[in-house]
Design an enzyme around this catalytic site. Sequence first.
Site, mmCIF file in Angstrom:
data_model
loop_
_atom_site.group_PDB
_atom_site.id
_atom_site.type_symbol
_atom_site.label_atom_id
_atom_site.label_comp_id
_atom_site.label_asym_id
_atom_site.label_seq_id
_atom_site.Cartn_x
_atom_site.Cartn_y
_atom_site.Cartn_z
ATOM 1 N N TYR A 135 32.082 115.879 -14.963
ATOM 2 C CA TYR A 135 32.482 116.210 -13.601
ATOM 3 C C TYR A 135 31.252 116.244 -12.691
ATOM 4 O O TYR A 135 31.242 115.627 -11.621
ATOM 5 C CB TYR A 135 33.202 117.550 -13.560
ATOM 6 C CG TYR A 135 33.461 118.037 -12.153
ATOM 7 C CD1 TYR A 135 34.456 117.457 -11.370
ATOM 8 C CD2 TYR A 135 32.684 119.065 -11.594
ATOM 9 C CE1 TYR A 135 34.677 117.888 -10.073
ATOM 10 C CE2 TYR A 135 32.913 119.499 -10.298
ATOM 11 C CZ TYR A 135 33.904 118.911 -9.537
ATOM 12 O OH TYR A 135 34.116 119.333 -8.255
ATOM 13 N N SER A 158 30.592 117.986 -4.566
ATOM 14 C CA SER A 158 30.567 119.370 -5.045
ATOM 15 C C SER A 158 29.111 119.805 -5.117
ATOM 16 O O SER A 158 28.199 118.966 -5.227
ATOM 17 C CB SER A 158 31.205 119.451 -6.436
ATOM 18 O OG SER A 158 30.890 120.658 -7.095
#
Length: 259
Positions: A150, A137
């Site tokens: 995350y 990401s």
Amino acid sequence: MYALVTGASRGIGRSISLLLARRGYDLLLVARSEDQLTALAEEIGQKHQRQAQVLALDLAAPGAAETVATWATQQTDQLAVLVNNAGYGLWGRFEQLSLAEQQNMLQLNMSLPVALTHALLPALHRVPKAYILNVASTAAYQAVPSLSLYAASKAFLLSFSRGLRYELKSSNVSVTCLSPGATTTSFADRAGMGAELQATANKVSMTPEAVAEAAVNGLLAGEAEIIPGVLNKVSAGLTSVVPKGIVEKIAAGIYEKYL
């Protein structure tokens, strides 16, 4: 040649699976939803005349990587692509989120791709040319308050991909890391993000099809890192030159104000 895709039932994983089938690969599809996997396998057969086998499995469960690797090697001895796509995020303050759920996320985002890659590298080495795609990401390039673990898990995956790529540089296996930004998938719902934050993200979101197109093109071209979208490339690039404190303050301003 076969490609194995985790988290294949929807979103980016689904779109990558369809594109790999279009490129001539047969598919091994893994995710929790058997119905969605079966529908995707049928679509692959109808649209692209490729074989697709499915395995419905909770990939965060103990021993999941071993189960997938055993199943995959039973299906084919021509595994040429491994796509470590399965993963999710949790939005909120670290101390207020359930520790058990955060550990489950870390298991899926980090431990699974490491274990699956380790288990399947011998099979990948047996074909003339093989590829590994790890889906990280743009959060991998910075700390993100309220998405702290995350972002950390994706930073781990990015670093792992870079190191493994160098280790395998003289082999037949190419390693690529994909770092998409906001994408119109179920990520925000799964992460527990509110409607206001989702609406903000949707203003700059890419479609999973566009992300997958960049991913598959870059993967098969042997690129080291792929950041789809000009805005995402610029924002990730700025994190290397802007002081970390400022980057984190900006990120907090986007995410924390909706808590």
